[in-house]
Write a protein that holds these residues in place. Sequence first.
Motif, PDB file in Angstrom:
ATOM      1  N   SER A  43       0.796  -1.123   0.497  1.00  0.00           N
ATOM      2  CA  SER A  43       0.263   0.024  -0.521  1.00  0.00           C
ATOM      3  C   SER A  43       0.989   1.801   0.110  1.00  0.00           C
ATOM      4  N   ALA A  44       2.049   1.369   0.979  1.00  0.00           N
ATOM      5  CA  ALA A  44       2.835   2.357   0.795  1.00  0.00           C
ATOM      6  C   ALA A  44       2.921   2.569  -0.853  1.00  0.00           C
ATOM      7  N   ALA A  45       3.853   2.051  -1.404  1.00  0.00           N
ATOM      8  CA  ALA A  45       4.388   1.885  -2.562  1.00  0.00           C
ATOM      9  C   ALA A  45       3.500   2.511  -3.381  1.00  0.00           C
ATOM     10  N   SER A  46       2.202   2.027  -3.224  1.00  0.00           N
ATOM     11  CA  SER A  46       1.185   2.245  -4.545  1.00  0.00           C
ATOM     12  C   SER A  46       1.237   3.586  -4.214  1.00  0.00           C
ATOM     13  N   ILE A  47       1.450   3.942  -3.112  1.00  0.00           N
ATOM     14  CA  ILE A  47       0.814   6.051  -2.358  1.00  0.00           C
ATOM     15  C   ILE A  47       1.715   6.581  -3.083  1.00  0.00           C
TER      16      ILE A  47
ATOM     17  N   PHE B  82       3.672   5.212  -5.791  1.00  0.00           N
ATOM     18  CA  PHE B  82       4.274   5.736  -7.169  1.00  0.00           C
ATOM     19  C   PHE B  82       3.028   6.137  -7.935  1.00  0.00           C
ATOM     20  N   ASN B  83       2.049   6.222  -7.307  1.00  0.00           N
ATOM     21  CA  ASN B  83       1.098   7.265  -8.391  1.00  0.00           C
ATOM     22  C   ASN B  83       1.540   8.282  -9.073  1.00  0.00           C
ATOM     23  N   PRO B  84       1.514   9.159  -7.582  1.00  0.00           N
ATOM     24  CA  PRO B  84       1.982  10.701  -8.282  1.00  0.00           C
ATOM     25  C   PRO B  84       3.617  11.096  -9.051  1.00  0.00           C
ATOM     26  N   THR B  85       3.679   9.776  -8.775  1.00  0.00           N
ATOM     27  CA  THR B  85       5.465   9.975  -9.109  1.00  0.00           C
ATOM     28  C   THR B  85       4.867   9.692 -11.012  1.00  0.00           C
ATOM     29  N   PHE B  86       3.796   8.199 -10.974  1.00  0.00           N
ATOM     30  CA  PHE B  86       3.917   8.217 -12.463  1.00  0.00           C
ATOM     31  C   PHE B  86       3.541   9.463 -12.697  1.00  0.00           C
ATOM     32  N   TRP B  87       2.102  10.207 -12.822  1.00  0.00           N
ATOM     33  CA  TRP B  87       1.580  11.072 -13.733  1.00  0.00           C
ATOM     34  C   TRP B  87       2.032  12.047 -13.617  1.00  0.00           C
ATOM     35  N   ASN B  88       3.599  12.718 -12.803  1.00  0.00           N
ATOM     36  CA  ASN B  88       4.612  13.226 -12.722  1.00  0.00           C
ATOM     37  C   ASN B  88       5.558  13.115 -14.486  1.00  0.00           C
ATOM     38  N   ILE B  89       6.079  12.051 -13.504  1.00  0.00           N
ATOM     39  CA  ILE B  89       7.301  11.588 -15.159  1.00  0.00           C
ATOM     40  C   ILE B  89       6.630  11.547 -16.413  1.00  0.00           C
ATOM     41  N   ALA B  90       5.188  11.154 -16.378  1.00  0.00           N
ATOM     42  CA  ALA B  90       4.319  10.920 -17.144  1.00  0.00           C
ATOM     43  C   ALA B  90       4.541  11.893 -18.944  1.00  0.00           C
ATOM     44  N   ALA B  91       3.517  12.749 -17.315  1.00  0.00           N
ATOM     45  CA  ALA B  91       3.429  14.893 -17.617  1.00  0.00           C
ATOM     46  C   ALA B  91       4.398  14.986 -18.177  1.00  0.00           C
ATOM     47  N   ARG B  92       5.920  15.197 -17.691  1.00  0.00           N
ATOM     48  CA  ARG B  92       6.791  15.912 -17.969  1.00  0.00           C
ATOM     49  C   ARG B  92       7.567  14.980 -19.270  1.00  0.00           C
ATOM     50  N   GLN B  93       7.394  13.572 -19.453  1.00  0.00           N
ATOM     51  CA  GLN B  93       7.584  12.775 -20.876  1.00  0.00           C
ATOM     52  C   GLN B  93       6.460  14.146 -22.058  1.00  0.00           C
ATOM     53  N   GLU B  94       6.028  14.252 -21.918  1.00  0.00           N
ATOM     54  CA  GLU B  94       4.260  14.878 -22.522  1.00  0.00           C
ATOM     55  C   GLU B  94       4.843  16.221 -23.062  1.00  0.00           C
ATOM     56  N   TYR B  95       5.564  16.681 -22.331  1.00  0.00           N
ATOM     57  CA  TYR B  95       5.638  18.045 -22.169  1.00  0.00           C
ATOM     58  C   TYR B  95       6.681  18.477 -23.308  1.00  0.00           C
ATOM     59  N   HIS B  96       8.017  17.865 -22.745  1.00  0.00           N
ATOM     60  CA  HIS B  96       8.869  17.650 -23.143  1.00  0.00           C
ATOM     61  C   HIS B  96       9.280  17.189 -24.478  1.00  0.00           C
ATOM     62  N   ASN B  97       7.936  15.645 -24.705  1.00  0.00           N
ATOM     63  CA  ASN B  97       8.552  14.778 -26.126  1.00  0.00           C
ATOM     64  C   ASN B  97       6.999  14.486 -26.317  1.00  0.00           C
ATOM     65  N   LYS B  98       6.280  15.072 -26.637  1.00  0.00           N
ATOM     66  CA  LYS B  98       4.922  14.386 -26.753  1.00  0.00           C
ATOM     67  C   LYS B  98       5.004  12.710 -26.500  1.00  0.00           C
ATOM     68  N   THR B  99       5.233  12.117 -25.637  1.00  0.00           N
ATOM     69  CA  THR B  99       5.133  10.083 -25.580  1.00  0.00           C
ATOM     70  C   THR B  99       3.745  10.259 -25.966  1.00  0.00           C
TER      71      THR B  99
ATOM     72  N   LEU C 232      -0.993   6.219   9.413  1.00  0.00           N
ATOM     73  CA  LEU C 232       0.512   6.733   9.357  1.00  0.00           C
ATOM     74  C   LEU C 232       0.437   6.651   7.941  1.00  0.00           C
ATOM     75  N   LEU C 233       0.099   5.637   6.895  1.00  0.00           N
ATOM     76  CA  LEU C 233      -0.325   5.476   5.386  1.00  0.00           C
ATOM     77  C   LEU C 233      -0.987   6.864   4.825  1.00  0.00           C
ATOM     78  N   SER C 234      -1.786   6.973   5.751  1.00  0.00           N
ATOM     79  CA  SER C 234      -1.980   8.730   5.648  1.00  0.00           C
ATOM     80  C   SER C 234      -0.961  10.092   5.811  1.00  0.00           C
ATOM     81  N   ALA C 235      -0.490   9.814   6.464  1.00  0.00           N
ATOM     82  CA  ALA C 235       0.615  10.556   6.378  1.00  0.00           C
ATOM     83  C   ALA C 235       1.548  11.011   5.538  1.00  0.00           C
ATOM     84  N   LEU C 236       1.793   9.281   4.797  1.00  0.00           N
ATOM     85  CA  LEU C 236       2.535   9.428   3.427  1.00  0.00           C
ATOM     86  C   LEU C 236       1.513  10.179   2.254  1.00  0.00           C
TER      87      LEU C 236
END
Length: 203
Positions: free
Chosen positions: A15-19, A21-38, A163-167
């Motif tokens: 659960s901690a890993a999924s919490i 992962f999600n914002p990490t994924f969409w930020n990387i995906a969005a940056r790739q889209e902005y710079h490279n139109k991936t 604790l997970l909510s704090a994460l």
Amino acid sequence: MPGNIDFSQATFWISAASIVFNPTFWNIAARQEYHNKTITKLFNGNSLYGCYALAVTIFSLGIIRDYIFHTALSHQPSSPMLEAFPYTTPIAYALLAIGNTLVLSSMWALGVTGTYLGDYFGILMDDMVTGFPFNVSSSPMYHGSAASFLGTSLYYRKPSGVLLSALVVICYSVALEFEDPFTAMIYRKREENRQKNAGKKEL
């Protein structure tokens, strides 16, 4: 309450890993889209379809994350202190109501492309949304989501969920440190281009 958290449960760490992962994924995906139109390239240059695809992906990942979170809570012990406290349930319901109101009203105000990083695809809003819920929260999606996590944790009397909510709060706070300046840069560039075009017309 820390004694009421079973750190040996694999579901807690998943659960901690999924919490995280999600914002990490969409930020990387969005940056790739902005710079490279991936993502846009995957849809033959159609940025709107690309944005919708990312929206479906982020929404689906959110459902999976929430499912894992609930599963993790079911494997964790409850807190006698939270069970004995008479206002745990009302506070939980209040947090859930506030959280869902912020999230749903934010999605209504922004629409699909405004909610799911359309600005990284070049799909910009005409004007900044200043009405509810943005007049009570600078980031209602994130604040609402965090409130819902905490409300769920209190409802089930699970310190592990607290604790997970704090994460969740930490991850969203870090995400905003990247997202807010980048989004501001995107709109600043649009305004600069508008001014340049206006100057050309005057000439």
